[in-house]
Design a protein around this motif. Sequence first.
Motif, mmCIF file in Angstrom:
data_model
loop_
_atom_site.group_PDB
_atom_site.id
_atom_site.type_symbol
_atom_site.label_atom_id
_atom_site.label_comp_id
_atom_site.label_asym_id
_atom_site.label_seq_id
_atom_site.Cartn_x
_atom_site.Cartn_y
_atom_site.Cartn_z
ATOM 1 N N GLY A 1 18.157 14.801 -104.641
ATOM 2 C CA GLY A 1 17.827 15.152 -104.891
ATOM 3 C C GLY A 1 18.771 16.783 -105.246
ATOM 4 N N ALA A 2 19.887 16.899 -105.065
ATOM 5 C CA ALA A 2 20.634 17.342 -105.919
ATOM 6 C C ALA A 2 21.588 16.416 -107.426
ATOM 7 C CB ALA A 2 22.199 18.165 -105.942
ATOM 8 N N LEU A 3 21.355 17.810 -108.054
ATOM 9 C CA LEU A 3 22.109 17.219 -109.441
ATOM 10 C C LEU A 3 23.812 16.537 -109.631
ATOM 11 C CD1 LEU A 3 22.379 16.170 -112.510
ATOM 12 C CD2 LEU A 3 22.620 19.310 -113.054
ATOM 13 N N ASP A 4 24.420 17.515 -108.861
ATOM 14 C CA ASP A 4 25.936 17.531 -107.996
ATOM 15 C C ASP A 4 26.410 16.178 -107.785
ATOM 16 O OD1 ASP A 4 24.857 18.319 -106.079
ATOM 17 O OD2 ASP A 4 26.458 19.654 -106.124
ATOM 18 N N SER A 5 25.372 15.572 -106.634
ATOM 19 C CA SER A 5 25.197 14.457 -105.789
ATOM 20 C C SER A 5 24.471 13.089 -106.202
ATOM 21 C CB SER A 5 25.452 14.582 -104.525
ATOM 22 O OG SER A 5 23.605 14.638 -104.347
ATOM 23 N N LEU A 6 24.074 13.552 -107.795
ATOM 24 C CA LEU A 6 23.313 11.966 -108.344
ATOM 25 C C LEU A 6 23.960 10.613 -108.346
ATOM 26 C CD1 LEU A 6 20.831 10.981 -110.382
ATOM 27 C CD2 LEU A 6 22.123 11.783 -111.636
ATOM 28 N N PHE A 7 25.743 10.862 -109.300
ATOM 29 C CA PHE A 7 26.202 9.785 -108.645
ATOM 30 C C PHE A 7 27.142 9.332 -107.691
ATOM 31 C CE2 PHE A 7 26.067 11.404 -112.782
ATOM 32 C CZ PHE A 7 24.458 10.453 -113.790
ATOM 33 N N ASN A 8 27.041 9.806 -106.467
ATOM 34 C CA ASN A 8 27.386 9.247 -105.250
ATOM 35 C C ASN A 8 27.318 8.076 -104.907
ATOM 36 O OD1 ASN A 8 29.053 11.929 -105.274
ATOM 37 N ND2 ASN A 8 27.264 12.755 -103.578
ATOM 38 N N ALA A 9 28.190 7.230 -104.388
ATOM 39 C CA ALA A 9 27.798 5.873 -104.130
ATOM 40 C C ALA A 9 26.194 5.997 -102.641
ATOM 41 C CB ALA A 9 29.115 5.447 -102.935
ATOM 42 N N SER A 10 26.186 7.025 -102.043
ATOM 43 C CA SER A 10 24.779 6.947 -101.381
ATOM 44 C C SER A 10 23.079 6.605 -101.923
ATOM 45 C CB SER A 10 24.245 8.073 -100.486
ATOM 46 O OG SER A 10 25.235 9.259 -101.154
ATOM 47 N N SER A 11 23.501 7.296 -103.441
ATOM 48 C CA SER A 11 22.480 7.509 -103.951
ATOM 49 C C SER A 11 22.355 6.234 -105.326
ATOM 50 C CB SER A 11 22.582 8.811 -105.647
ATOM 51 O OG SER A 11 22.702 10.120 -104.005
ATOM 52 N N ARG A 12 22.876 4.975 -104.893
ATOM 53 C CA ARG A 12 22.645 4.282 -105.767
ATOM 54 C C ARG A 12 20.867 3.502 -105.411
ATOM 55 N NH1 ARG A 12 27.608 0.244 -105.623
ATOM 56 N NH2 ARG A 12 26.539 0.731 -103.207
ATOM 57 N N SER B 1 12.837 15.945 -111.331
ATOM 58 C CA SER B 1 11.207 16.716 -111.854
ATOM 59 C C SER B 1 11.275 17.431 -110.243
ATOM 60 C CB SER B 1 10.484 15.446 -110.794
ATOM 61 O OG SER B 1 10.711 14.958 -109.667
ATOM 62 N N ARG B 2 10.598 18.497 -109.854
ATOM 63 C CA ARG B 2 10.576 19.356 -109.376
ATOM 64 C C ARG B 2 8.849 19.743 -108.477
ATOM 65 N NH1 ARG B 2 13.325 23.630 -107.144
ATOM 66 N NH2 ARG B 2 12.683 25.416 -105.846
ATOM 67 N N GLN B 3 8.602 19.037 -107.222
ATOM 68 C CA GLN B 3 7.588 19.492 -106.021
ATOM 69 C C GLN B 3 7.263 20.370 -105.533
ATOM 70 O OE1 GLN B 3 7.037 14.920 -105.642
ATOM 71 N NE2 GLN B 3 7.332 14.508 -107.552
ATOM 72 N N ARG B 4 6.522 19.986 -105.346
ATOM 73 C CA ARG B 4 5.985 21.370 -104.191
ATOM 74 C C ARG B 4 4.977 20.496 -102.956
ATOM 75 N NH1 ARG B 4 5.364 26.459 -101.882
ATOM 76 N NH2 ARG B 4 4.008 26.611 -100.969
ATOM 77 N N THR B 5 4.734 20.536 -101.653
ATOM 78 C CA THR B 5 3.706 19.459 -100.699
ATOM 79 C C THR B 5 2.640 20.677 -100.864
ATOM 80 O OG1 THR B 5 4.851 19.631 -99.081
ATOM 81 C CG2 THR B 5 5.246 18.095 -100.322
ATOM 82 N N GLU C 1 2.003 19.475 -94.384
ATOM 83 C CA GLU C 1 3.242 19.731 -93.623
ATOM 84 C C GLU C 1 2.823 20.471 -92.828
ATOM 85 O OE1 GLU C 1 6.579 20.121 -95.316
ATOM 86 O OE2 GLU C 1 6.529 19.162 -97.039
ATOM 87 N N ALA C 2 1.736 19.850 -91.924
ATOM 88 C CA ALA C 2 1.022 21.499 -90.662
ATOM 89 C C ALA C 2 1.980 21.670 -89.762
ATOM 90 C CB ALA C 2 -0.247 20.245 -90.256
ATOM 91 N N GLU C 3 3.063 20.512 -89.038
ATOM 92 C CA GLU C 3 4.374 21.349 -88.644
ATOM 93 C C GLU C 3 4.527 23.255 -89.200
ATOM 94 O OE1 GLU C 3 6.473 18.565 -86.820
ATOM 95 O OE2 GLU C 3 5.328 17.120 -86.238
ATOM 96 N N ALA C 4 4.931 22.778 -90.348
ATOM 97 C CA ALA C 4 6.094 23.871 -90.839
ATOM 98 C C ALA C 4 4.989 25.087 -91.764
ATOM 99 C CB ALA C 4 6.599 23.075 -92.707
ATOM 100 N N GLY C 5 3.686 24.268 -91.182
ATOM 101 C CA GLY C 5 2.782 26.158 -91.953
ATOM 102 C C GLY C 5 2.305 26.196 -93.017
ATOM 103 N N ARG C 6 3.325 25.282 -93.921
ATOM 104 C CA ARG C 6 3.475 25.363 -94.915
ATOM 105 C C ARG C 6 4.615 24.964 -95.970
ATOM 106 N NH1 ARG C 6 9.317 26.631 -96.707
ATOM 107 N NH2 ARG C 6 10.628 27.247 -94.549
ATOM 108 N N GLY C 7 4.044 24.876 -97.209
ATOM 109 C CA GLY C 7 4.898 23.499 -98.508
ATOM 110 C C GLY C 7 6.279 23.928 -98.597
ATOM 111 N N SER C 8 6.686 23.062 -98.781
ATOM 112 C CA SER C 8 7.484 22.436 -99.515
ATOM 113 C C SER C 8 7.611 22.333 -101.304
ATOM 114 C CB SER C 8 9.348 21.939 -98.486
ATOM 115 O OG SER C 8 8.198 20.335 -98.971
ATOM 116 N N GLU C 9 9.287 22.893 -101.256
ATOM 117 C CA GLU C 9 9.517 22.313 -103.047
ATOM 118 C C GLU C 9 10.899 21.642 -102.434
ATOM 119 O OE1 GLU C 9 9.625 26.052 -105.145
ATOM 120 O OE2 GLU C 9 7.834 26.431 -104.973
ATOM 121 N N PHE C 10 11.294 20.564 -103.002
ATOM 122 C CA PHE C 10 12.229 19.571 -103.377
ATOM 123 C C PHE C 10 12.553 19.314 -105.243
ATOM 124 C CE2 PHE C 10 8.772 16.786 -102.823
ATOM 125 C CZ PHE C 10 8.758 15.885 -102.981
ATOM 126 N N ASP C 11 14.321 19.519 -105.554
ATOM 127 C CA ASP C 11 13.549 19.091 -106.625
ATOM 128 C C ASP C 11 14.220 17.242 -106.646
ATOM 129 O OD1 ASP C 11 14.349 21.486 -107.431
ATOM 130 O OD2 ASP C 11 15.851 21.098 -107.400
#
Length: 469
Positions: A323-334, A105-109, A114-124
Motif C-alpha cells: 500500500g506504500a511505495l517505500d515498502s513495496l520491495f520489503n520481504a513482507s510485500s512479496r 491504483s488508488r481506491q475508495r470503498t 464500512e458500516a462501523e466506520a460510518g464512512r468510506g476509506s481510501e487506500f493505495d
Amino acid sequence: MIRRACIVWPALLLAGCSMNPQLEMPVAPVAAAYPLANAMDEAHAADLGWREMFGDPRLQRLIARALSDSRDLRIAVLNVEAARAQFRVQRGAMLPAVEVAGSYSRQRTSAAAEAEAGRGSEFDQFTAQAALTSFEIDLFGRSRSLSQAAFERYLATDEGRRATQIALIGAVADAYLAERLADEQLKLTEATLSDWRQSLDIARRMHAAGQNSGVDVAQAEGQVRQAEADLEARRRVLAQSTNALALLIGGPLPEDLPPPLSLAEQGIRTQLPAGLPSDLLVRRPDIREAEHQLVAANADVGAARAAFFPRLSLTAAFGFASGALDSLFNASSRAWSFTPQVAAPIFQGGQLRGNLDLAEVRKSVAVANYERAIQSAFREVADGLAGRATFERQLDAQRQAVATTARRVMLSDLRYRAGVFGRLELLDAQRDDYAARSALLDLERENLSNAIGLYRALGGGLLEYGAQD
C-alpha cells in the motif's frame, strides 16, 4: 516456490522428444550416367563462373545490372527475409515469454460497505511483478517440429533465391542472344534487299534494251517487295528483343555499354563438362529447395502426431504488492503464483485425424515434387548434352550449304546476264542463299542457347568467377 520449481525442471528436461517419422530420402529416379557423356565430364561446369562462361563484355555488364536491379531477384530476396522472420516467430514460441509489469491504483470503498466506520476509506496499491505467461512445455515435440518445419522452409526459400539467380543469368544471356540474332538478321535483310534492288535495276535496263520480258521485271519487283516486308518484320523483332532485355535487367539499357559482339564472336563455351547425375543433388538449388520442402513436410507430420497427446503449460508470477511505495520491495510485500495446466484432447470432431492425414498427403506430394525436380534436371542436362554432341557438326554442314548457295547465285547471275537461263533460276538461287544465311544465324544462336541451357541445368551461375579463384 523453490520446491515447486524443482518439480517443473525435470519436466522441462524431458521436453522435446520428437514425433517426426523417420525420413528416408527417395532414391534418385534417374540413370547413373548421362547419355552421350564422355571423358570431359569428370569436371563440372557449375565450377565455372558466369564471367568466364560469357566472354562478351557487353553481356557481362547486362548480367551484373540484372543481378542488382532485377525485380524478380529482389522479390526472391524479400521472400527469404519473410521466411527467416517466420522462422524466428516459430522458434520464439519454444521459449518462455517473461513479462515485467508495474502498476499503481488508488481506491475508495463506499460508506455502506464500512458500516462501523460510518464512512468510506481510501487506500493505495503498488505492485511490481515478473510473469511467465502460458509457456508450453514441449513434452512431445510439437513446437520443436513446427520450428523445424519453419526453418526448413526458410532454407528452401533461400535455395529458391539461388535458383532464381541462375534462371535470371540464363534468361539475360538468352535475351541478349535473341537481340544479337535480331540485329544480325536485320543487317542480312538490309544487305539482301540492297542486292535485290540492284538486280531489279538490271532487269529493268535489260527489259528496256529488249533483252528480257516483263515477266522478269515483275519477278524481280516481287522479290524486292518481299524483302522490304521482311525488313520491317526484322525491325519489329529487334525492338521487341531490346524491350525484353530491358525488362530482365530491371531498366533501360545503359548508354555506356561496350560495343556488342556478333554471334560468331561471343566466345560462349559450348563444350561444357557435365559431371555425374548424382552431382545435381547438391549443385541444383531447385533440387535442394524440394529437399528442404520434403523435410519440412515430414516435420509437419510430427507436429500433427504430437497434437494427439496432452499439452502441459505453465503460468507463473513473482512480485511485490504494497500500500506504500517505500515498502513495496520489503520481504513482507512479496507475492507469487504458480499455475501448471494440463490439457488433453478428448473430442475434436475429427480435426486432429484430418490434420494428420493432410500432413501425410502433403509429405507424399513433397516426395513426388522432389523426384520430379531430379527427373526434370536430368532431362535438361541430357538435352544439353545432345546439343553439345550435334550442333558443331550441324553448323559445319550449314556453313558448307551457305558456301554452295553463294556459288550458285554467282553462276546463275552470270548465266542470266549472258542470256543462257531465265530470271527464274537466278531468283531461286538468291532466295535459297538468303534462306541458308538466315538459317546459319539461327543455328549459331541455337548452339549458344544450348550451351547456356546446359550451364543453367548443371547449376552454373552462382559464381562470378571460377571456384579456383
